[in-house]
Design a protein around this motif. Sequence first.
Motif, PDB file in Angstrom:
ATOM      1  N   VAL D 298      42.894  62.828  25.688  1.00  0.00           N
ATOM      2  CA  VAL D 298      41.261  63.218  25.596  1.00  0.00           C
ATOM      3  C   VAL D 298      40.711  62.108  26.330  1.00  0.00           C
ATOM      4  O   VAL D 298      40.442  60.648  26.068  1.00  0.00           O
ATOM      5  N   ASP D 299      40.042  62.196  28.013  1.00  0.00           N
ATOM      6  CA  ASP D 299      39.694  61.192  28.572  1.00  0.00           C
ATOM      7  C   ASP D 299      37.675  61.779  28.523  1.00  0.00           C
ATOM      8  O   ASP D 299      37.691  62.986  29.477  1.00  0.00           O
ATOM      9  N   HIS D 300      37.254  60.924  27.979  1.00  0.00           N
ATOM     10  CA  HIS D 300      35.366  61.960  28.196  1.00  0.00           C
ATOM     11  C   HIS D 300      34.972  61.992  28.946  1.00  0.00           C
ATOM     12  O   HIS D 300      33.924  62.972  29.416  1.00  0.00           O
ATOM     13  N   ASP D 301      35.019  60.832  29.889  1.00  0.00           N
ATOM     14  CA  ASP D 301      33.913  60.645  30.807  1.00  0.00           C
ATOM     15  C   ASP D 301      35.399  60.010  31.855  1.00  0.00           C
ATOM     16  O   ASP D 301      35.076  59.442  33.480  1.00  0.00           O
ATOM     17  N   GLY D 302      36.250  60.241  32.315  1.00  0.00           N
ATOM     18  CA  GLY D 302      37.368  60.426  33.179  1.00  0.00           C
ATOM     19  C   GLY D 302      37.815  60.966  34.172  1.00  0.00           C
ATOM     20  O   GLY D 302      37.515  62.208  34.333  1.00  0.00           O
ATOM     21  N   LYS D 303      38.601  60.908  34.882  1.00  0.00           N
ATOM     22  CA  LYS D 303      38.702  61.883  35.974  1.00  0.00           C
ATOM     23  C   LYS D 303      40.328  61.773  35.765  1.00  0.00           C
ATOM     24  O   LYS D 303      41.549  60.486  36.139  1.00  0.00           O
ATOM     25  N   THR D 304      41.347  62.877  36.293  1.00  0.00           N
ATOM     26  CA  THR D 304      42.892  63.010  36.001  1.00  0.00           C
ATOM     27  C   THR D 304      43.063  63.728  37.363  1.00  0.00           C
ATOM     28  O   THR D 304      42.316  64.530  38.115  1.00  0.00           O
ATOM     29  N   THR D 305      44.353  63.013  38.117  1.00  0.00           N
ATOM     30  CA  THR D 305      44.888  64.236  39.238  1.00  0.00           C
ATOM     31  C   THR D 305      46.389  63.815  38.925  1.00  0.00           C
ATOM     32  O   THR D 305      46.992  63.287  38.786  1.00  0.00           O
ATOM     33  N   PRO D 306      47.479  64.675  39.092  1.00  0.00           N
ATOM     34  CA  PRO D 306      48.294  64.407  39.203  1.00  0.00           C
ATOM     35  C   PRO D 306      49.099  64.070  40.290  1.00  0.00           C
ATOM     36  O   PRO D 306      48.945  64.141  40.982  1.00  0.00           O
ATOM     37  N   ALA D 307      49.609  63.723  40.182  1.00  0.00           N
ATOM     38  CA  ALA D 307      50.407  62.601  41.403  1.00  0.00           C
ATOM     39  C   ALA D 307      51.985  62.153  40.956  1.00  0.00           C
ATOM     40  O   ALA D 307      52.541  62.961  40.525  1.00  0.00           O
ATOM     41  N   GLU D 308      52.159  61.994  41.896  1.00  0.00           N
ATOM     42  CA  GLU D 308      53.832  61.665  42.091  1.00  0.00           C
ATOM     43  C   GLU D 308      54.173  59.972  42.921  1.00  0.00           C
ATOM     44  O   GLU D 308      53.230  59.464  43.791  1.00  0.00           O
ATOM     45  N   VAL D 309      55.179  59.313  41.858  1.00  0.00           N
ATOM     46  CA  VAL D 309      55.535  57.471  42.688  1.00  0.00           C
ATOM     47  C   VAL D 309      56.487  58.254  43.945  1.00  0.00           C
ATOM     48  O   VAL D 309      57.335  58.446  43.713  1.00  0.00           O
ATOM     49  N   THR D 310      55.792  57.086  44.834  1.00  0.00           N
ATOM     50  CA  THR D 310      56.396  57.057  46.211  1.00  0.00           C
ATOM     51  C   THR D 310      57.165  55.983  46.053  1.00  0.00           C
ATOM     52  O   THR D 310      58.564  55.122  46.874  1.00  0.00           O
ATOM     53  N   ASP D 340      58.230  52.835  32.522  1.00  0.00           N
ATOM     54  CA  ASP D 340      58.976  52.101  33.796  1.00  0.00           C
ATOM     55  C   ASP D 340      58.904  53.213  34.701  1.00  0.00           C
ATOM     56  O   ASP D 340      59.512  54.240  34.838  1.00  0.00           O
ATOM     57  N   HIS D 341      58.297  53.543  35.714  1.00  0.00           N
ATOM     58  CA  HIS D 341      57.882  54.108  36.841  1.00  0.00           C
ATOM     59  C   HIS D 341      59.095  54.025  38.107  1.00  0.00           C
ATOM     60  O   HIS D 341      59.269  53.055  38.390  1.00  0.00           O
ATOM     61  N   LYS D 342      59.352  55.080  38.266  1.00  0.00           N
ATOM     62  CA  LYS D 342      60.746  55.237  39.856  1.00  0.00           C
ATOM     63  C   LYS D 342      60.663  55.912  40.429  1.00  0.00           C
ATOM     64  O   LYS D 342      59.340  56.800  40.243  1.00  0.00           O
ATOM     65  N   PRO D 343      59.875  55.811  42.145  1.00  0.00           N
ATOM     66  CA  PRO D 343      59.650  56.676  43.209  1.00  0.00           C
ATOM     67  C   PRO D 343      60.445  58.128  42.379  1.00  0.00           C
ATOM     68  O   PRO D 343      61.509  58.250  41.964  1.00  0.00           O
ATOM     69  N   GLY D 344      59.367  58.544  42.459  1.00  0.00           N
ATOM     70  CA  GLY D 344      60.100  60.372  42.449  1.00  0.00           C
ATOM     71  C   GLY D 344      59.163  60.891  41.144  1.00  0.00           C
ATOM     72  O   GLY D 344      59.417  62.422  41.651  1.00  0.00           O
ATOM     73  N   ASP D 345      59.312  60.236  40.085  1.00  0.00           N
ATOM     74  CA  ASP D 345      58.780  60.185  39.043  1.00  0.00           C
ATOM     75  C   ASP D 345      57.510  60.882  38.943  1.00  0.00           C
ATOM     76  O   ASP D 345      56.561  60.951  40.094  1.00  0.00           O
ATOM     77  N   SER D 346      57.337  61.960  38.203  1.00  0.00           N
ATOM     78  CA  SER D 346      55.613  62.773  38.078  1.00  0.00           C
ATOM     79  C   SER D 346      55.041  61.831  37.031  1.00  0.00           C
ATOM     80  O   SER D 346      55.069  62.134  36.095  1.00  0.00           O
ATOM     81  N   VAL D 347      53.628  61.720  38.007  1.00  0.00           N
ATOM     82  CA  VAL D 347      52.578  61.097  37.252  1.00  0.00           C
ATOM     83  C   VAL D 347      51.488  61.405  37.175  1.00  0.00           C
ATOM     84  O   VAL D 347      50.826  62.954  37.730  1.00  0.00           O
ATOM     85  N   VAL D 348      50.490  61.122  36.232  1.00  0.00           N
ATOM     86  CA  VAL D 348      49.109  61.322  35.746  1.00  0.00           C
ATOM     87  C   VAL D 348      48.623  60.399  36.307  1.00  0.00           C
ATOM     88  O   VAL D 348      48.537  59.952  35.101  1.00  0.00           O
ATOM     89  N   VAL D 349      47.461  60.526  37.585  1.00  0.00           N
ATOM     90  CA  VAL D 349      46.783  59.034  37.378  1.00  0.00           C
ATOM     91  C   VAL D 349      44.754  59.385  36.766  1.00  0.00           C
ATOM     92  O   VAL D 349      44.322  60.225  36.951  1.00  0.00           O
ATOM     93  N   THR D 350      44.776  58.819  35.789  1.00  0.00           N
ATOM     94  CA  THR D 350      43.617  58.685  35.707  1.00  0.00           C
ATOM     95  C   THR D 350      42.794  57.377  35.792  1.00  0.00           C
ATOM     96  O   THR D 350      42.879  56.114  35.667  1.00  0.00           O
ATOM     97  N   TRP D 351      41.253  57.621  36.346  1.00  0.00           N
ATOM     98  CA  TRP D 351      40.307  56.749  36.127  1.00  0.00           C
ATOM     99  C   TRP D 351      38.869  57.174  35.616  1.00  0.00           C
ATOM    100  O   TRP D 351      38.240  57.954  34.464  1.00  0.00           O
ATOM    101  N   SER D 352      37.953  55.616  34.742  1.00  0.00           N
ATOM    102  CA  SER D 352      36.858  55.802  34.173  1.00  0.00           C
ATOM    103  C   SER D 352      35.906  56.322  35.384  1.00  0.00           C
ATOM    104  O   SER D 352      35.759  55.784  36.426  1.00  0.00           O
ATOM    105  N   MET D 353      35.516  56.949  34.495  1.00  0.00           N
ATOM    106  CA  MET D 353      33.922  57.843  35.690  1.00  0.00           C
ATOM    107  C   MET D 353      32.568  56.518  36.579  1.00  0.00           C
ATOM    108  O   MET D 353      32.761  56.302  37.528  1.00  0.00           O
TER     109      MET D 353
END
Lengths: 265, 307, 335, 362, 362
Positions: D298-310, D340-353
């Motif tokens: 749960v990210d109360h004031d955060g934002k999120t987007t799915p992403a792929e590691v290149t 341990d991220h690798k190129p091609g991994d699907s990830v979620v990117v989050t930041w605080s507002m």
Amino acid sequence: MNTFKWSSSRVLLVGFCGLVGVLLMGPTLIVVPLSFTSEKSFRFPPEGWSTQWYENFFTDPNWYESALLSVRVGLAVAVLATVLGTAAAVALSTGRGAWRGPANGFMLAPMIVPGVITAVGIYYVFLNFGLTQGFWGFVLAHTVLALPFVVVAVSASLNGLDKALVTAAWSLGANRWAAFRQITLPLIAPGILTGALFAFLTSFDEAIVSLFLSGPFARTLPIQIFQSVTADIDPTIAAASTMLLATTGFFMVVLGVITVSRNRR
Amino acid sequence: MSVSVTATDESPDAQTARGRPSIVRRLSRRPTTLLIWLPLLLLAVCFAYPLLQMFRLSFTDFVGSTSGVFGNYLWFLGTDTQMTILRRTFAVAGWVTLMCLILGFPYAYLMTIVGPRMRLLMVGVVLLPFWSNLVVRTFAWVILLRDSGPVQSLLHAIGIDDLRLLGNTVGVTIGATQVLLPFLILPLYAALSGIDRSLLTAAHSLGARPAVAFVKVYLPLAVPGILAGTSIVFILTLGFYFTPALLGSPRNSLVAQQIVTQVSELLAFGRGSAIAFVVLIITFVVLGLVGLVTRRYRRSFETGLDL
Amino acid sequence: GGAGGGSDDQQLDGDKFVFVNWGGQATEAATKGWLEPFAEETGASFVTDSPTDNAKIRAMVESGQVTWDVVDNDIGVGMSNCGTLFEELPEDFDMGEIDPQYITDDCSVPIIVQAVGLIYNKDTYGDNPPTETADFLDTKNYPGKRVLWNYPTGTVEPLLAADGAGPEEIFPVDWARVEGILNGLGGDLDLKETLAQVSDTVESGDFSMCLCYLGRFASAPEEVQEKLGIVWDKTYLAWDGAYVVKGSKNKDAAFEFLQFLATKKGQAGFSKHLAYSPTTKDSLEGGGVDVSEEFERWLPDFNEDKINVRYPYDFAYWSDNMDAMLEEWNRITSG
Amino acid sequence: MSQHGVALEISGLTKRYGDVTALAGVDLSVAPGEFITFLGPSGSGKTTTLNAIAGFIEPDEGTIDLDGRSITGVPPWKRDIGVVFQNYSLFPHMKVSSNVAFPLRQRRVPKREMAKKVDEVLEIVGLSHLADRYPRQLSGGQQQRVALARALVFGPKLLLLDEPLGALDKRLREGLQLEIKRIHREVGVTFVFVTHDQDEALVMSDRIAVFNEGHLEQVATSQELYEHPETLFAAQFLGDSNVIHGTLESRGDRHALRVGDRAFEVMDPRGAAPGSEAAIMIRPEDLVVRPVDRESPVDHDGKTTPAEVTEVIYLGGRRRIVLSALGQEFIADEMSSVHDHKPGDSVVVTWSMGQARLVSTD
Amino acid sequence: MSQHGVALEISGLTKRYGDVTALAGVDLSVAPGEFITFLGPSGSGKTTTLNAIAGFIEPDEGTIDLDGRSITGVPPWKRDIGVVFQNYSLFPHMKVSSNVAFPLRQRRVPKREMAKKVDEVLEIVGLSHLADRYPRQLSGGQQQRVALARALVFGPKLLLLDEPLGALDKRLREGLQLEIKRIHREVGVTFVFVTHDQDEALVMSDRIAVFNEGHLEQVATSQELYEHPETLFAAQFLGDSNVIHGTLESRGDRHALRVGDRAFEVMDPRGAAPGSEAAIMIRPEDLVVRPVDRESPVDHDGKTTPAEVTEVIYLGGRRRIVLSALGQEFIADEMSSVHDHKPGDSVVVTWSMGQARLVSTD
Ligand SMILES: Nc1ncnc2c1ncn2[C@@H]1O[C@H](COP(=O)(O)OP(=O)(O)OP(=O)(O)O)[C@@H](O)[C@H]1O
Ligand SMILES: Nc1ncnc2c1ncn2[C@@H]1O[C@H](COP(=O)(O)OP(=O)(O)OP(=O)(O)O)[C@@H](O)[C@H]1O
Ligand SMILES: [Mg+2]
Ligand SMILES: [Mg+2]
């Protein structure tokens, strides 16, 4: 980075250039042995040796007076052309605006216009000015011809000069003149010196204009040589040009020493 | 350290400076510009004025039957002998230029690849001729080339007889080549040393043999330098007097000799001037063409050379 | 300058005048034979210049910058410019000792009689030397390089003579014929700008034949002279004039010098140094002018028997046509 | 050697070269003794401003006041402003001591005093032992210090430095940055320092003036500038950044940036009008990257987007993860590698507002 | 454009220039398709090694094998090795297309095929639209890509790049680093890349070969090199570091570095003999700085030293604290500022034993 099968072509190249070197130097140096010939002939190689032609040079007023005149004219031209040429180069390098291109071209024009054309023109005008057969006639004409060399030499120095040095001097409290005197002038001195030397040599070597301007009371050394060559077999020319070679060589070495010692510090 | 900015002391002066007309102000800001006037004056009086006078004379001074404004030019262009002389002069100038290039290019090239010490020596050799007088050097060729001279003896020794080296254009070409060689070598060297030799290495790495790399990469880059050097030689040959006078013969005279003859023997200033101006125009045309070619050639790439 | 007229010793003390002739040996001879004796006698001093250049003279006169005073000049030019480029002789000038046949105009004192003959190199031809003037044009039987002075007067006449023209057929000059002769010689012929160059090239062995002034060879070294042969067959004779340049700044000294040249005593010196004859009456062979024995070989006066045809100097023709002649000559030789 | 700098006041400074407007109305106040850095891309007008201050060029418009007095029209040699040039511009024909003495000689300072001052200032820059050398016998760093000494010896109240470290290699550069800061502290002169290197600007300055195309984007302290850039340009020029472009939407006191069918919450619209184009900027170290398969926290004031590691790049001590999301490239820096991220991994990117800054895009 | 790189095997490579030994026995194996970077200070022999591989110089000793075959004595124009030079060495008198076609023309590739290959490779480097330009009409980055295209077009099995990014400014450089990596992935050629910029080496390489004075200090992956440098030189050349010199002491399986009257524990002596000179190296991000007045926490495997803060530099996202301790300078980087350190503060510096690496000093 030039290894491999270069070597044979490299040897060929060096050999060829050696021949070119001989071609360049041969006619210049051949006068040295000829000046010591014992006969009144240009037979090469000479059959006997003497110094009589050197004696002749210093006893025949035609020779030593013309040599003296050439030196005097040369020195005057060196001074005049160097001062004017430096002034022009400085103006050209600091100036702004469209006038610089044409002015620069005009300054260099005497170098481009074929010598005989300049000579005829100067002769015609100087006749009317009463400037033929006199010290000042030679000086003015030679200065015109020497000017481009000074402008080129000094301009090269000025172009090589970091303009920021002058700006730096200003920021440090030196006004225009102080900055010129203390920074620009010392730094372009080698260029000026080179220009002066070129001016002197240009005058000293000049023949085509002098041919027209010369007369019985004022004959420069090259003209004396030319007349001697066309009128007589006289190895005194060889003696004269050997001394010329030695003198110029001396100046060159002095200049070399000056530049080297300047660069060394 | 007592200094502070003295704007107030300066402002009156600065104010007046600003008030003046802009040309005066500009000059006062660049006082060095004024230095150009004295040298310009000298050139105007002792160089431009004489040339102008000659130009005038070529339209006003006539000898013999010639007349009409363009009489002198018509005479020059209409006299077979004169045209022969002009053609001959161009031929000689062409030969001299070619010889200088053949001899000078390898030399200048070698200068760019040897060490500094050797280069100094090579420059010395190039400059040595300047230490002696032009007339003397030319005359030295008379001594060397005449029938009883060392070159002919050498030729006889290897079985070549009857090769006349003096009193014709061969002698003039030889002498002028030697005299003008430095004028080709020095600018050419300056141009060649501006060529990035690592381009040759690059060409090798891309599969070009040394000879191919030289022809395809080096030579094209040397063209502006070659043009600069050869045009100088060509133009200087056009104006040569002493070399043809001493090594040539009146029967094979060049324009410079003809100008001197006209002026100095026939006192035909008008005709001499007309010849001179034709030569001058040709000179400028040559220079202009070379400049144009070089500029067009160079517009595509920049080598940092200057004519 | 000093006062005119008289001839008191040392009266020209301090005057310095310029004497001009064709240069080289001629200048040397003039210096030793004429100028130095004159200077000694009068106290005048002199400077020499060379070569005589009529264009320069005209330029001087026209610009008013006259620096030459006395010139040894071609009579043809001198005559046609008498009074314009050259000063007329003063009223009281005494020409008494001069052989009248040489006097041409009111401006000059005639000097140095010269002969043009055929000179050849004995080494080149060995047993089959040229024997007549026409051989100069025969390049087939007499191969070898020929040299001429690059000046019409004294060159055109011998050339035409060699081509078979008689003394009367020379003038008016048929330039087409001259051109034809020159072209016939083609590459075997060379021209030299000065007389000194002409004699030098012959003496050095570079050229094997020459139609040229003989006098200059007399002072060459013995061994050189021995190699040279002379063909007198058709001989051309000419002489010069000494002129004072119009507007000369040293007229007194100049005329004084001319007067000196108009005497046997005055002219005598030159011939000791160069093998040219004086113009004074009956001077040679005991007439007051001594010529050394070596010179005799080169002087026409001592070789009258060998001369078949004499070609005299037509100064009147040259004088009238000088400019055109020079132009024509330039036209056919420069090509 | 202790003196105090003076205030510099620039207003409306404009300079045109033909068609090119090099300066378009620059306003700037510098406090006495301050160390201000001009930062900006090549051709943005930094040198031109400096030249106008030093008097090497005349501005078309605007005034420059030093210590409250206008210096318009005063020639450079009377301004008493020290200048250190990029390539030092030491006089090659003079020894170090003569170079340093040069400004004093122009001011006709008595011999003895001159020698004393030269010694003093050479002491400060630590070059007393090299006084008798010629410039070319010195290393780049030493030359730089001579230039500094020469510009300081006559007691200027203002010192201008135009990329004085530009020509040096990285290591030497870092050493001299600290050295210049030390000298600044020691002499108390107002320093105006030009650079186009952001790290250098960060290390050295009290305040940074960001130049862009002849005008100032922002003038602020390093931290302000990094954390609260006012414009996109300032944000991107200083430090790495992730930028998301969109349109501002406001509902009451809640604001969001709309990008296609997504809306990212932002905190403070900074007066930007709803509906206007804007962007949010997030620093790489503020992005958190987590594997997608974990259940989203749960990210109360955060934002999120799915992403792929290149790409994952090891940068020594940290790891840079290059991501592809929202049709653009993102970079995230991780100090410690939790995942341990690798190129091609699907990830979620989050930041605080709080770390997503809204910046204007025009 | 798809080909596979070949193995490069260098052994005992030695090159002397008079007195200077440029290379002193270099041994190196490069795997097919690998991206290896030569990193080292100026004059360390990187270019010399490259030149030997390319055939521009002849080594005095040693062999170079390409794909198992010796290339000694093969002239450069027959080696089929692509080279990208620092200043690109594009032929200024040829258009981009002719530059790229040059190596094909040397190989007498038929016209049609040539045109196709040139198009292909220009496509890869993204310059198809500039084929008709002359080199000087291109930006630095574009020129760089032409050079790359020219070196790749003839299908070399090995590509040598000598500081191809050295002349570019930072931003352009970073962009091109990723570009070159992309091309490497795409063409599969073995890349040998020279740089003296550590960040560049970190970003780009599969492995890094660290050069020092003509020999190789270490050849390893970025992470290995950063985290386990074998020599002090390697440690200091790659990344920032704090180094403490001392003498190794061992008691049983416990090891420590003695510095004056203090001893710092270390984990693995790596075969160093007790009593030998050694050093421990700690990365700035591994140092923890805490105020001294707090009571010291228990550090089981850690080490601690008191220190004084001399400078705090804001570096955007992190804060560098310059410290004075043990008579030398330390630097510590903090990501988030838990404590607000100020110059002059007395602090305690702590690190974990696992992060203090023992390195040899000779
Ligand atoms: N003398 C000049 N003539 C014409 N344009 C100029 C001149 N000097 C500067 N400019 C232009 O003015 C603008 C600003 O130049 P300036 O030198 O101030 O940039 P800068 O910020 O110092 O850049 P850099 O970081 O490259 O030094 C540039 O577009 C430049 O091209
Ligand atoms: N032609 C040469 N003559 C003499 N010494 C040379 C020559 N080429 C290189 N050296 C020397 O060899 C050593 C290694 O030079 P090299 O060019 O390989 O270094 P580098 O690692 O490429 O350095 P940089 O990063 O400066 O390019 C240096 O000491 C250099 O001075
Ligand atoms: Mg700038
Ligand atoms: Mg290198």
